[in-house]
Design a protein around this motif. Sequence first.
Motif, PDB file in Angstrom:
ATOM      1  N   VAL A 136       0.834  -1.203   0.000  1.00 25.86           N
ATOM      2  CA  VAL A 136       0.000   0.000   0.000  1.00 25.86           C
ATOM      3  C   VAL A 136       0.869   1.253   0.000  1.00 25.86           C
ATOM      4  CG1 VAL A 136      -1.563   1.378   1.445  1.00 25.86           C
ATOM      5  CG2 VAL A 136      -2.073  -1.029   0.979  1.00 25.86           C
ATOM      6  N   ASP A 137       1.928   1.268   0.817  1.00 30.09           N
ATOM      7  CA  ASP A 137       2.816   2.435   0.865  1.00 30.09           C
ATOM      8  C   ASP A 137       3.495   2.665  -0.483  1.00 30.09           C
ATOM      9  OD1 ASP A 137       2.191   2.919   3.490  1.00 30.09           O
ATOM     10  OD2 ASP A 137       3.989   1.992   4.313  1.00 30.09           O
ATOM     11  N   GLN A 138       3.938   1.581  -1.117  1.00 29.50           N
ATOM     12  CA  GLN A 138       4.578   1.702  -2.422  1.00 29.50           C
ATOM     13  C   GLN A 138       3.600   2.243  -3.465  1.00 29.50           C
ATOM     14  OE1 GLN A 138       7.998   1.213  -1.535  1.00 29.50           O
ATOM     15  NE2 GLN A 138       8.131   0.047  -3.421  1.00 29.50           N
ATOM     16  N   THR A 139       2.372   1.786  -3.372  1.00 28.20           N
ATOM     17  CA  THR A 139       1.354   2.206  -4.331  1.00 28.20           C
ATOM     18  C   THR A 139       0.974   3.663  -4.120  1.00 28.20           C
ATOM     19  OG1 THR A 139       0.506  -0.060  -4.397  1.00 28.20           O
ATOM     20  CG2 THR A 139      -0.937   1.667  -5.232  1.00 28.20           C
ATOM     21  N   ARG A 140       0.840   4.070  -2.880  1.00 30.70           N
ATOM     22  CA  ARG A 140       0.516   5.474  -2.597  1.00 30.70           C
ATOM     23  C   ARG A 140       1.614   6.386  -3.143  1.00 30.70           C
ATOM     24  NH1 ARG A 140      -0.264   5.065   2.423  1.00 30.70           N
ATOM     25  NH2 ARG A 140      -2.547   5.141   2.474  1.00 30.70           N
ATOM     26  N   ASP A 141       2.847   5.970  -3.011  1.00 27.81           N
ATOM     27  CA  ASP A 141       3.956   6.769  -3.530  1.00 27.81           C
ATOM     28  C   ASP A 141       3.833   6.960  -5.043  1.00 27.81           C
ATOM     29  OD1 ASP A 141       6.663   8.022  -3.210  1.00 27.81           O
ATOM     30  OD2 ASP A 141       7.243   6.375  -4.534  1.00 27.81           O
ATOM     31  N   LEU A 142       3.381   5.930  -5.749  1.00 27.01           N
ATOM     32  CA  LEU A 142       3.177   6.059  -7.191  1.00 27.01           C
ATOM     33  C   LEU A 142       2.095   7.082  -7.511  1.00 27.01           C
ATOM     34  CD1 LEU A 142       3.400   2.370  -8.477  1.00 27.01           C
ATOM     35  CD2 LEU A 142       4.902   4.274  -9.124  1.00 27.01           C
ATOM     36  N   LEU A 175      -6.851   2.791  -0.931  1.00 29.65           N
ATOM     37  CA  LEU A 175      -5.706   2.469  -0.072  1.00 29.65           C
ATOM     38  C   LEU A 175      -6.017   2.800   1.394  1.00 29.65           C
ATOM     39  CD1 LEU A 175      -2.690   3.735  -2.224  1.00 29.65           C
ATOM     40  CD2 LEU A 175      -3.697   1.442  -2.119  1.00 29.65           C
ATOM     41  N   LYS A 176      -6.684   3.927   1.591  1.00 30.86           N
ATOM     42  CA  LYS A 176      -7.050   4.306   2.956  1.00 30.86           C
ATOM     43  C   LYS A 176      -8.043   3.312   3.547  1.00 30.86           C
ATOM     44  CE  LYS A 176      -8.272   8.381   5.660  1.00 30.86           C
ATOM     45  NZ  LYS A 176      -8.641   9.823   5.612  1.00 30.86           N
ATOM     46  N   LYS A 177      -8.967   2.806   2.726  1.00 28.17           N
ATOM     47  CA  LYS A 177      -9.926   1.803   3.177  1.00 28.17           C
ATOM     48  C   LYS A 177      -9.218   0.514   3.589  1.00 28.17           C
ATOM     49  CE  LYS A 177     -14.182   3.349   2.851  1.00 28.17           C
ATOM     50  NZ  LYS A 177     -15.184   3.233   3.944  1.00 28.17           N
ATOM     51  N   ARG A 203     -13.891  -7.035   1.544  1.00 26.47           N
ATOM     52  CA  ARG A 203     -13.342  -6.285   0.411  1.00 26.47           C
ATOM     53  C   ARG A 203     -13.483  -4.791   0.697  1.00 26.47           C
ATOM     54  NH1 ARG A 203     -14.995  -3.972  -4.681  1.00 26.47           N
ATOM     55  NH2 ARG A 203     -13.355  -4.296  -6.267  1.00 26.47           N
ATOM     56  N   PRO A 204     -12.389  -4.087   0.902  1.00 29.50           N
ATOM     57  CA  PRO A 204     -12.477  -2.649   1.161  1.00 29.50           C
ATOM     58  C   PRO A 204     -12.943  -1.919  -0.097  1.00 29.50           C
ATOM     59  CG  PRO A 204     -10.291  -3.537   1.696  1.00 29.50           C
ATOM     60  CD  PRO A 204     -10.996  -4.562   0.887  1.00 29.50           C
ATOM     61  N   GLU A 205     -13.968  -1.128   0.034  1.00 31.19           N
ATOM     62  CA  GLU A 205     -14.450  -0.355  -1.105  1.00 31.19           C
ATOM     63  C   GLU A 205     -15.113   0.917  -0.624  1.00 31.19           C
ATOM     64  OE1 GLU A 205     -17.372  -2.505  -3.365  1.00 31.19           O
ATOM     65  OE2 GLU A 205     -18.091  -3.553  -1.590  1.00 31.19           O
TER      66      GLU A 205
END
Length: 332
Positions: free
Chosen positions: A231-237, A267-269, A281-283
């Motif tokens: 999640v952290d890597q994805t948020r950085d993108l 990502l926050k979910k 499933r976070p949505e």
Amino acid sequence: MSTGFQEELRRYGPNAVAVSQDLARARRYCARLARSHYENFTVASALLPRRLLRHFHAVYAYCRWADDLADEVGGGSRALQLLRWWRAELLSCYEGQPRHPVMIALKETIRRFSIPKAPFLDLLFAFEQDQMVKRYQTHEQLLGYCRNSANPVGRLVLYLCDSFTEENAILSDHVCTALQLANFWQDVARDFAIGRVYLPQEDRQRFGYTEADLQNRRTTPAFRELLRYEVDQTRDLFYRGWPLLDRIDAEIRPDIELFIRGGLGILKKIEKVNFDVWTRRPELAKWEKAALLGGVLWQRLKHSLLASSPLPGATPAARALSNARPGSMESA
């Protein structure tokens, strides 16, 4: 195969009889496909300039058909055969001889925006890869998949907005890869149920999440740390791609911003459920999607007022808007 797509394939597939070459009918077909398949597209299309709508419909319809050919026909050799047929249809379109209604509409779009074949073909390569590759050993391999499965969509959008440059394409790639990865982390359980694992093996090994844990769908401390890392890597993108908003036309900016904010919201979910994506499933809820849309519309209104009444001679309302504190990029 779903009944709906089975009928579509019968009417417009490789064994179909001659299809009408009427452009207006082809446009209506693409519009119906877009509006009936994807809720988020319907929301985003409400923000699009009307002059671009039919072109977005055509591109979406192309992607929708490719996705259904990959996922709705039982997979394997049958899917590969139909994807090869779809590639042949695309090449016929580029040769000026479209047959399928999607290609008839797409021909106009390709000509108007001078779109090369590459992004369309890259998408098909990713769908073919889905039939053969179910797991990824390294993070770099997963990013390589995203380069074909997600990034071409953003590049197509840049062409439709007359905003394609190599610099913009790089920023768009960050956003599209992030959107794809956010979907993977959101759908770990769904993908596992159909035999797909997008959590790279090297990452699972690094955090001590074993194959037995994976097979038993365990949310262990190791799994939480693994998903936190992803999640952290994805948020950085997402953040690396955010400057794209300042480089594209103001008319299309709200749509791109809506997708970025939506991805950050997912990502926050995931974080809010403490990374337990195995059991839920976070949505985003409908009200949260509405809040995102409202935030984007607020920014559009603010921009419009400031553009029509620039500082320092702005109206009091425009000055108040210019000083308003923007909401968090993760307002959802």
